[in-house]
Design a protein around this motif. Structure first.
Motif, PDB file in Angstrom:
ATOM      1  N   ALA A  99       0.837  -1.205   0.000  1.00 35.53           N
ATOM      2  CA  ALA A  99       0.000   0.000   0.000  1.00 35.53           C
ATOM      3  C   ALA A  99       0.870   1.253   0.000  1.00 35.53           C
ATOM      4  O   ALA A  99       0.604   2.207  -0.748  1.00 35.53           O
ATOM      5  N   ALA A 100       1.912   1.259   0.829  1.00 26.54           N
ATOM      6  CA  ALA A 100       2.810   2.416   0.888  1.00 26.54           C
ATOM      7  C   ALA A 100       3.540   2.601  -0.446  1.00 26.54           C
ATOM      8  O   ALA A 100       3.639   3.723  -0.960  1.00 26.54           O
ATOM      9  N   LEU A 105       4.204   5.226  -5.705  1.00 26.14           N
ATOM     10  CA  LEU A 105       4.200   5.116  -7.165  1.00 26.14           C
ATOM     11  C   LEU A 105       3.220   6.107  -7.777  1.00 26.14           C
ATOM     12  O   LEU A 105       3.539   6.780  -8.760  1.00 26.14           O
ATOM     13  N   ALA A 106       2.025   6.208  -7.200  1.00 23.21           N
ATOM     14  CA  ALA A 106       1.021   7.143  -7.719  1.00 23.21           C
ATOM     15  C   ALA A 106       1.532   8.585  -7.655  1.00 23.21           C
ATOM     16  O   ALA A 106       1.411   9.338  -8.627  1.00 23.21           O
ATOM     17  N   ILE A 107       2.112   8.943  -6.531  1.00 23.77           N
ATOM     18  CA  ILE A 107       2.636  10.299  -6.362  1.00 23.77           C
ATOM     19  C   ILE A 107       3.788  10.555  -7.340  1.00 23.77           C
ATOM     20  O   ILE A 107       3.855  11.610  -7.978  1.00 23.77           O
ATOM     21  N   ALA A 108       4.679   9.585  -7.475  1.00 25.48           N
ATOM     22  CA  ALA A 108       5.816   9.737  -8.397  1.00 25.48           C
ATOM     23  C   ALA A 108       5.336   9.885  -9.841  1.00 25.48           C
ATOM     24  O   ALA A 108       5.871  10.718 -10.597  1.00 25.48           O
ATOM     25  N   LEU A 109       4.341   9.102 -10.240  1.00 25.70           N
ATOM     26  CA  LEU A 109       3.819   9.212 -11.604  1.00 25.70           C
ATOM     27  C   LEU A 109       3.143  10.563 -11.825  1.00 25.70           C
ATOM     28  O   LEU A 109       3.298  11.166 -12.897  1.00 25.70           O
ATOM     29  N   LEU A 110       2.389  11.032 -10.845  1.00 28.79           N
ATOM     30  CA  LEU A 110       1.758  12.349 -10.960  1.00 28.79           C
ATOM     31  C   LEU A 110       2.805  13.453 -11.127  1.00 28.79           C
ATOM     32  O   LEU A 110       2.692  14.308 -12.019  1.00 28.79           O
ATOM     33  N   ALA A 134       1.964  14.785 -24.478  1.00 33.86           N
ATOM     34  CA  ALA A 134       1.074  13.618 -24.437  1.00 33.86           C
ATOM     35  C   ALA A 134       1.606  12.558 -23.482  1.00 33.86           C
ATOM     36  O   ALA A 134       0.842  11.953 -22.710  1.00 33.86           O
ATOM     37  N   SER A 135       2.918  12.333 -23.512  1.00 33.73           N
ATOM     38  CA  SER A 135       3.537  11.379 -22.589  1.00 33.73           C
ATOM     39  C   SER A 135       3.314  11.808 -21.147  1.00 33.73           C
ATOM     40  O   SER A 135       2.998  10.988 -20.277  1.00 33.73           O
ATOM     41  N   GLY A 136       3.456  13.091 -20.878  1.00 30.61           N
ATOM     42  CA  GLY A 136       3.237  13.607 -19.535  1.00 30.61           C
ATOM     43  C   GLY A 136       1.800  13.460 -19.084  1.00 30.61           C
ATOM     44  O   GLY A 136       1.532  13.106 -17.928  1.00 30.61           O
ATOM     45  N   VAL A 137       0.868  13.735 -19.986  1.00 29.95           N
ATOM     46  CA  VAL A 137      -0.551  13.597 -19.644  1.00 29.95           C
ATOM     47  C   VAL A 137      -0.881  12.148 -19.321  1.00 29.95           C
ATOM     48  O   VAL A 137      -1.560  11.852 -18.327  1.00 29.95           O
ATOM     49  N   ILE A 138      -0.368  11.213 -20.120  1.00 34.73           N
ATOM     50  CA  ILE A 138      -0.630   9.786 -19.880  1.00 34.73           C
ATOM     51  C   ILE A 138      -0.014   9.339 -18.557  1.00 34.73           C
ATOM     52  O   ILE A 138      -0.639   8.621 -17.778  1.00 34.73           O
ATOM     53  N   THR A 139       1.212   9.770 -18.290  1.00 40.99           N
ATOM     54  CA  THR A 139       1.874   9.404 -17.035  1.00 40.99           C
ATOM     55  C   THR A 139       1.124   9.974 -15.836  1.00 40.99           C
ATOM     56  O   THR A 139       0.881   9.267 -14.849  1.00 40.99           O
ATOM     57  N   ALA A 140       0.736  11.245 -15.907  1.00 37.95           N
ATOM     58  CA  ALA A 140      -0.008  11.861 -14.807  1.00 37.95           C
ATOM     59  C   ALA A 140      -1.367  11.202 -14.633  1.00 37.95           C
ATOM     60  O   ALA A 140      -1.824  10.978 -13.506  1.00 37.95           O
ATOM     61  N   LEU A 141      -2.005  10.861 -15.739  1.00 36.87           N
ATOM     62  CA  LEU A 141      -3.301  10.187 -15.671  1.00 36.87           C
ATOM     63  C   LEU A 141      -3.163   8.814 -15.008  1.00 36.87           C
ATOM     64  O   LEU A 141      -4.000   8.424 -14.183  1.00 36.87           O
ATOM     65  N   ALA A 147      -3.933   6.576  -7.770  1.00 34.81           N
ATOM     66  CA  ALA A 147      -4.278   7.251  -6.510  1.00 34.81           C
ATOM     67  C   ALA A 147      -5.765   7.130  -6.204  1.00 34.81           C
ATOM     68  O   ALA A 147      -6.154   6.959  -5.043  1.00 34.81           O
ATOM     69  N   LEU A 148      -6.610   7.202  -7.226  1.00 35.53           N
ATOM     70  CA  LEU A 148      -8.054   7.059  -7.013  1.00 35.53           C
ATOM     71  C   LEU A 148      -8.422   5.679  -6.467  1.00 35.53           C
ATOM     72  O   LEU A 148      -9.339   5.561  -5.661  1.00 35.53           O
ATOM     73  N   GLY A 149      -7.733   4.647  -6.917  1.00 34.35           N
ATOM     74  CA  GLY A 149      -8.046   3.291  -6.485  1.00 34.35           C
ATOM     75  C   GLY A 149      -7.332   2.844  -5.228  1.00 34.35           C
ATOM     76  O   GLY A 149      -7.542   1.737  -4.746  1.00 34.35           O
ATOM     77  N   TRP A 150      -6.475   3.720  -4.694  1.00 36.67           N
ATOM     78  CA  TRP A 150      -5.696   3.368  -3.520  1.00 36.67           C
ATOM     79  C   TRP A 150      -6.584   3.381  -2.299  1.00 36.67           C
ATOM     80  O   TRP A 150      -7.468   4.211  -2.204  1.00 36.67           O
ATOM     81  N   PRO A 151      -6.465   2.511  -1.343  1.00 40.01           N
ATOM     82  CA  PRO A 151      -5.453   1.477  -1.134  1.00 40.01           C
ATOM     83  C   PRO A 151      -5.839   0.104  -1.693  1.00 40.01           C
ATOM     84  O   PRO A 151      -5.049  -0.817  -1.660  1.00 40.01           O
TER      85      PRO A 151
END
Length: 182
Positions: A99-100, A105-110, A134-141, A147-151
């Motif tokens: 979970a941590a 990972l979610a924060i790093a991708l954002l 586009a690469s940035g938008v996909i990575t942030a998405l 993050a939405l599905g966490w934990p």
């Protein structure tokens, strides 16, 4: 008709093409096994990170007693102890650790995605800047969705990343091996 490779020296890797193909097949099989049981692949990746943290912690502790001055020793020893504790936590409670790591990972991708969008927009006059955005938008998405599905998704996200990486590496080694054979 002349071959484009005429006059070029033969690569020493060419004779090893079967090893690359074999490695590719093995990685593909491992990736498919991981894909078939994402929870176990997640636990395996947490254990791998835990082993690395334990090893890093021990190295920090050894290093702590090689430096001079108590302030330096204290810093390195504290760092080592924290790494060791985090590694032990990975083995004692892999679900909490996953979970941590998933949240990290979610924060790093954002952050990486937003940074790529920023860099891409700054490159706007150059041709191809849109691909970076586009690469940035996909990575942030991807970070946002994780993050939405966490934990809850932390039970399978790390396993999915491991499985996809193994499959991509497997295909890469397989294609490379077959490419150098011909």
């Amino acid at each position: 008709m002349a071959n484009i490779y005429d006059g070029m020296p033969e690569s020493p890797l060419r004779s090893k093409w079967v090893w690359f193909v074999g490695l590719g097949v093995l990685l593909l099989i491992c990736g498919l096994i991981a894909l078939s049981n994402l929870l176990m692949a997640t636990v395996a990746s947490v254990f791998y990170v835990g082993m690395l943290m334990l090893a890093g912690g021990v190295i920090y502790l050894i290093h702590a007693f090689q430096v001079r001055g108590w302030d330096h020793v204290l810093f390195w020893a504290l760092s080592g102890v924290l790494y060791v504790l985090a590694g032990i936590c990975a083995f004692i409670n892999p679900i909490l650790t996953s979970a941590a790591l998933t949240l990290f990972l979610a924060i790093a991708l954002l952050i990486a995605g937003v940074f790529r969008v920023f860099v891409g927009r700054r490159m706007r006059p150059l041709k191809g800047w849109g691909w970076i955005v586009a690469s940035g938008v996909i990575t942030a998405l991807a970070g946002f969705v994780i993050a939405l599905g966490w934990p809850v998704n932390s039970l399978w996200i790390l396993g999915l990343f491991l499985a996809v990486d193994l499959i991509i590496q497997g295909w890469t080694m397989l294609a490379f091996g077959l490419g150098i054979r011909s």
